[in-house]
Design a protein around this motif. Structure first.
Motif, short mmCIF file in Angstrom:
data_model
loop_
_atom_site.label_atom_id
_atom_site.label_comp_id
_atom_site.label_asym_id
_atom_site.label_seq_id
_atom_site.Cartn_x
_atom_site.Cartn_y
_atom_site.Cartn_z
N GLY A 1 -4.38 -4.22 33.53
CA GLY A 1 -5.77 -3.84 33.32
C GLY A 1 -6.54 -3.70 34.62
N PHE A 2 -6.25 -4.57 35.58
CA PHE A 2 -6.89 -4.50 36.89
C PHE A 2 -6.51 -3.19 37.59
N CYS A 3 -5.22 -2.85 37.54
CA CYS A 3 -4.76 -1.58 38.14
C CYS A 3 -5.45 -0.39 37.48
N GLU A 4 -5.57 -0.41 36.17
CA GLU A 4 -6.22 0.68 35.45
C GLU A 4 -7.70 0.78 35.80
N THR A 5 -8.36 -0.35 35.92
CA THR A 5 -9.79 -0.36 36.26
C THR A 5 -10.02 0.25 37.63
N VAL A 6 -9.25 -0.16 38.61
CA VAL A 6 -9.38 0.39 39.96
C VAL A 6 -9.08 1.89 39.94
N MET B 1 5.03 -7.78 34.17
CA MET B 1 3.67 -7.52 34.57
C MET B 1 2.75 -7.93 33.42
N SER B 2 1.73 -8.70 33.75
CA SER B 2 0.82 -9.18 32.72
C SER B 2 -0.19 -8.10 32.32
N ARG B 3 -0.80 -8.30 31.17
CA ARG B 3 -1.83 -7.36 30.71
C ARG B 3 -3.03 -7.38 31.65
N LEU B 4 -3.33 -8.55 32.20
CA LEU B 4 -4.45 -8.68 33.12
C LEU B 4 -4.19 -7.88 34.40
N TYR B 5 -3.00 -8.00 34.94
CA TYR B 5 -2.59 -7.27 36.15
C TYR B 5 -2.66 -5.77 35.89
#
Length: 71
Positions: A7-12, A1-5
Motif C-alpha cells: 500500500g505504501f508503494c502504491e501511495t507513493v 510482502m505485507s499489505r502495508l508495504y
C-alpha cells in the motif's frame, strides 16, 4: 510482502503519477519494513516534492528526510 508495504508503494506511485500544486505527504504506519522502504524512497520522493511521514502505534510521527538535505 505485507499489505502495508504494498500500500505504501502504491501511495507513493499515485502521488508521483498525479502531481499536485499543493503539499503532498505519503503517510503510513511505521514498521521495520515501511521504515526501510521509506529510507530507500526518500531521495526520489524529495525530487518529486513528496514528503514521507511514518506514524507509530501511539500516534508519534517521524518525518523521513534525505540525509544532508533540507526538504
Amino acid at each position: 510482502m505485507s499489505r502495508l508495504y504494498k500500500g505504501f508503494c502504491e501511495t507513493v506511485g499515485l502521488l508521483m503519477a498525479n502531481p499536485s500544486p499543493g503539499r503532498q505527504i505519503a503517510v503510513v504506519l511505521r514498521t521495520n519494513a515501511t521504515q526501510k522502504l521509506a529510507q530507500r524512497l526518500a531521495s526520489r520522493c524529495a525530487v518529486a516534492g513528496i514528503e514521507i511521514a511514518l506514524v507509530g502505534g501511539r500516534g508519534e510521527i517521524e518525518d523521513v528526510r534525505v540525509p544532508g538535505r533540507e526538504n
